[in-house]
Write an enzyme that holds these catalytic residues in place. Sequence first.
Site, short mmCIF file in Angstrom:
data_model
loop_
_atom_site.label_atom_id
_atom_site.label_comp_id
_atom_site.label_asym_id
_atom_site.label_seq_id
_atom_site.Cartn_x
_atom_site.Cartn_y
_atom_site.Cartn_z
CG HIS A 23 -1.95 -1.04 1.22
ND1 HIS A 23 -2.98 -1.06 2.13
CD2 HIS A 23 -2.15 -2.12 0.41
CE1 HIS A 23 -3.76 -2.10 1.89
NE2 HIS A 23 -3.28 -2.76 0.86
CD GLU A 40 -1.77 4.04 3.57
OE1 GLU A 40 -2.92 4.27 3.98
OE2 GLU A 40 -1.53 3.26 2.62
CB CYS A 69 -1.84 1.36 6.34
SG CYS A 69 -1.38 0.54 4.79
#
Length: 167
Positions: free
Chosen positions: A60, A62, A93
């Site tokens: 992802h 992040e 995350c």
Amino acid sequence: MSNDTLTEQQDNHWMRHALMLADKAAEQGEIPVGAVLVKDDQIVAEGWNQSILLHDPSAHAEMQCLRLAGQLIQNYRLIDTTLYVTLEPCPMCAGLLVHSRIKRLVFGARDAKTGAAGSLMNLLQDERLNHQVDVSEGVLAQECGDKLSAFFKMRRAQIKALKKQGR
């Protein structure tokens, strides 16, 4: 200029940068989410979704951003930093933000299905954990949400076109 006005201007500036990173994700066929980590109004690291490209469910925006930040500063603790991300973090995350000791999260669009910064749950401010993250939400929310909506609309149209072709 008041501190609130300055913070708002900085938040808008860095969220626009995160939106530009989200465009990189979209160009790669990824869900358009971008993230930038800032300390003292300077970029520490940046990232965008790359789960499909890297065949990595943890890639992802992040995660990509904070992995790079840790490598660059040679520390897994990212003290006194602010993470700007175009979409509310998921539980994975959000846990990463807590463990890395991010000071502040600023996000654009809420995620009603998997948001872990207040929409579905709030891991970032759970007092049972050993660190809480300050959260500011809704910065450029319309632009962030529109980018995601346009991407999924295009994706649905592509799927429909493939079905018409018999694929």
